[in-house]
Design a protein around this motif. Sequence first.
Motif, PDB file in Angstrom:
ATOM      1  N   LYS A 113      37.210 -21.830 -10.435  1.00 22.80           N
ATOM      2  CA  LYS A 113      38.280 -22.209  -9.509  1.00 22.80           C
ATOM      3  C   LYS A 113      39.268 -21.067  -9.294  1.00 22.80           C
ATOM      4  N   VAL A 114      39.744 -20.948  -8.057  1.00 22.54           N
ATOM      5  CA  VAL A 114      40.766 -19.959  -7.718  1.00 22.54           C
ATOM      6  C   VAL A 114      41.873 -20.653  -6.928  1.00 22.54           C
ATOM      7  N   ASN A 115      43.066 -20.080  -6.987  1.00 28.85           N
ATOM      8  CA  ASN A 115      44.228 -20.664  -6.328  1.00 28.85           C
ATOM      9  C   ASN A 115      44.329 -20.143  -4.903  1.00 28.85           C
ATOM     10  N   ILE A 116      44.255 -21.054  -3.934  1.00 25.12           N
ATOM     11  CA  ILE A 116      44.349 -20.641  -2.523  1.00 25.12           C
ATOM     12  C   ILE A 116      45.721 -20.990  -1.934  1.00 25.12           C
ATOM     13  N   GLY A 117      46.667 -21.244  -2.790  1.00 22.10           N
ATOM     14  CA  GLY A 117      48.026 -21.538  -2.322  1.00 22.10           C
ATOM     15  C   GLY A 117      48.290 -23.020  -2.223  1.00 22.10           C
ATOM     16  N   THR A 118      47.490 -23.729  -1.464  1.00 22.64           N
ATOM     17  CA  THR A 118      47.683 -25.169  -1.291  1.00 22.64           C
ATOM     18  C   THR A 118      47.011 -25.963  -2.398  1.00 22.64           C
ATOM     19  N   ASN A 119      45.970 -25.402  -2.979  1.00 20.68           N
ATOM     20  CA  ASN A 119      45.235 -26.073  -4.056  1.00 20.68           C
ATOM     21  C   ASN A 119      44.238 -25.097  -4.680  1.00 20.68           C
ATOM     22  N   TRP A 120      43.437 -25.609  -5.605  1.00 20.26           N
ATOM     23  CA  TRP A 120      42.432 -24.779  -6.260  1.00 20.26           C
ATOM     24  C   TRP A 120      41.059 -25.121  -5.682  1.00 20.26           C
ATOM     25  N   LYS A 121      40.269 -24.082  -5.404  1.00 16.57           N
ATOM     26  CA  LYS A 121      38.928 -24.285  -4.861  1.00 16.57           C
ATOM     27  C   LYS A 121      37.932 -23.362  -5.556  1.00 16.57           C
ATOM     28  N   GLU A 122      36.643 -23.619  -5.312  1.00 20.22           N
ATOM     29  CA  GLU A 122      35.620 -22.757  -5.884  1.00 20.22           C
ATOM     30  C   GLU A 122      35.794 -21.320  -5.366  1.00 20.22           C
ATOM     31  N   CYS A 123      35.435 -20.388  -6.229  1.00 20.22           N
ATOM     32  CA  CYS A 123      35.502 -18.971  -5.877  1.00 20.22           C
ATOM     33  C   CYS A 123      34.740 -18.698  -4.590  1.00 20.22           C
ATOM     34  N   ASP A 124      33.542 -19.250  -4.467  1.00 23.58           N
ATOM     35  CA  ASP A 124      32.710 -19.080  -3.281  1.00 23.58           C
ATOM     36  C   ASP A 124      31.633 -20.162  -3.311  1.00 23.58           C
ATOM     37  N   THR A 125      30.804 -20.207  -2.296  1.00 24.23           N
ATOM     38  CA  THR A 125      29.684 -21.155  -2.268  1.00 24.23           C
ATOM     39  C   THR A 125      28.423 -20.428  -1.824  1.00 24.23           C
ATOM     40  N   THR A 126      27.303 -21.110  -1.910  1.00 23.76           N
ATOM     41  CA  THR A 126      26.047 -20.487  -1.497  1.00 23.76           C
ATOM     42  C   THR A 126      25.889 -20.477   0.008  1.00 23.76           C
ATOM     43  N   GLY A 127      26.607 -21.355   0.702  1.00 30.52           N
ATOM     44  CA  GLY A 127      26.431 -21.468   2.134  1.00 30.52           C
ATOM     45  C   GLY A 127      25.263 -22.376   2.462  1.00 30.52           C
ATOM     46  N   THR A 128      24.913 -22.457   3.722  1.00 28.63           N
ATOM     47  CA  THR A 128      23.842 -23.339   4.167  1.00 28.63           C
ATOM     48  C   THR A 128      22.615 -22.514   4.553  1.00 28.63           C
ATOM     49  N   SER A 129      21.659 -23.150   5.214  1.00 27.86           N
ATOM     50  CA  SER A 129      20.460 -22.457   5.678  1.00 27.86           C
ATOM     51  C   SER A 129      19.782 -23.313   6.743  1.00 27.86           C
ATOM     52  N   THR A 130      18.845 -22.711   7.467  1.00 26.83           N
ATOM     53  CA  THR A 130      18.054 -23.488   8.414  1.00 26.83           C
ATOM     54  C   THR A 130      17.055 -24.341   7.626  1.00 26.83           C
ATOM     55  N   ALA A 132      14.042 -24.146   7.798  1.00 29.16           N
ATOM     56  CA  ALA A 132      12.932 -23.266   7.417  1.00 29.16           C
ATOM     57  C   ALA A 132      13.317 -22.295   6.304  1.00 29.16           C
ATOM     58  N   GLY A 133      14.589 -22.317   5.866  1.00 31.77           N
ATOM     59  CA  GLY A 133      14.991 -21.505   4.728  1.00 31.77           C
ATOM     60  C   GLY A 133      15.702 -20.209   5.043  1.00 31.77           C
ATOM     61  N   TYR A 134      16.050 -19.973   6.308  1.00 35.02           N
ATOM     62  CA  TYR A 134      16.823 -18.766   6.643  1.00 35.02           C
ATOM     63  C   TYR A 134      18.275 -19.020   6.268  1.00 35.02           C
ATOM     64  N   SER A 135      18.784 -18.244   5.308  1.00 36.41           N
ATOM     65  CA  SER A 135      20.092 -18.550   4.726  1.00 36.41           C
ATOM     66  C   SER A 135      21.257 -18.058   5.578  1.00 36.41           C
ATOM     67  N   GLU A 136      22.345 -18.779   5.472  1.00 30.03           N
ATOM     68  CA  GLU A 136      23.577 -18.380   6.154  1.00 30.03           C
ATOM     69  C   GLU A 136      24.016 -17.000   5.691  1.00 30.03           C
ATOM     70  N   ALA A 137      23.852 -16.723   4.386  1.00 30.73           N
ATOM     71  CA  ALA A 137      24.289 -15.431   3.850  1.00 30.73           C
ATOM     72  C   ALA A 137      23.521 -14.276   4.487  1.00 30.73           C
ATOM     73  N   ARG A 138      22.238 -14.455   4.728  1.00 28.37           N
ATOM     74  CA  ARG A 138      21.460 -13.412   5.402  1.00 28.37           C
ATOM     75  C   ARG A 138      21.917 -13.272   6.848  1.00 28.37           C
ATOM     76  N   PHE A 139      22.164 -14.382   7.496  1.00 26.93           N
ATOM     77  CA  PHE A 139      22.629 -14.358   8.886  1.00 26.93           C
ATOM     78  C   PHE A 139      23.954 -13.618   9.007  1.00 26.93           C
TER      79      PHE A 139
END
Length: 310
Positions: A113-130, A132-139
């Motif tokens: 968890k990290v502090n974003i000012g208004t509240n605490w949230k995860e440091c990051d996420t994996t993102g989504t994908s199509t 067929a498996g094409y990841s948001e991070a690659r996009f």
Amino acid sequence: MSYTGPEFDPPRQRRFRRAPLAVGLAALVPGALLGWVAYEGVGRPGGSPGADAAGQADPATPKSAPKSAPVSPTDDAKAAGPSAALPLRGKVVVIDPGHNPGNFQHASEINQKVNIGTNWKECDTTGTSTNAGYSEARFTLDVAHRLRTLLERQGATVKLTHDADQPAWGPCVTRRAEIGNTAHADAAISVHADGAPEGDRGFHVILPASVHSGAADTRPIVASSHTLGKYVESDFAKVTGSAPSNYVGNGTGLDVRGDLGGLNLSTVPKVFIECGNMRDSKDAALLTSGAWRQKAAQGISEGIVSFLRG
């Protein structure tokens, strides 16, 4: 190899007869030459040989008709100076490719968890994908590379919050905002793609809400960020031909949020763009196309340029 036959008879020597017209022309040429010599010797009316009535070189003479090379748009830009050839010289742009291809292998790190000012949230996420498996991070990384190239060609200094496997995961959303702040970016943009249900289509640009809580204070950058976002929305739609989201923003292509650390902690003009819905088959066909990703980068680039040039 030669060929003779019914359609290719050997050539025969032909004798030509002088036509009356040719004879007449031959008789006229000597007289015309004599007249021209006399004309040049006496001088043209109104001045010396080779000059017009104003004493300037006659446009009809070879000496007074210098050839000039055609001027290209590039030549015009160079003649206008460096600012015209490189309109973003001196400007700093930070591109934040959403997520990271390595996040899948670092679940414990990105879930801290990290502090974003208004509240605490995860440091990051994996993102989504199509599907067929094409990841948001690659996009996002691909679009970021294309966008960087376009902006650098116009003279901008471009920084990415991460690139390839550096770092291997993240960075955290707090660090992503910090990179833009430390660079004193004139504009910053976080590139994403959405993961909504099938049938939800289109893109939208996320603008920072006015937040003043804890470490977050977006009030100084709200107005400029909204201007940046409107330019990006307009130019992205124009270049890609994509319609604004049919599920976020009421058809405007704009959404205001106060729960994103990358916006809450920014001290420079910054927006997010969700380029399309990876879970919709029609949007996915666009997002997985290299030609379309180039258009996406071009649309974002033009929006940033419009903003920076005012």
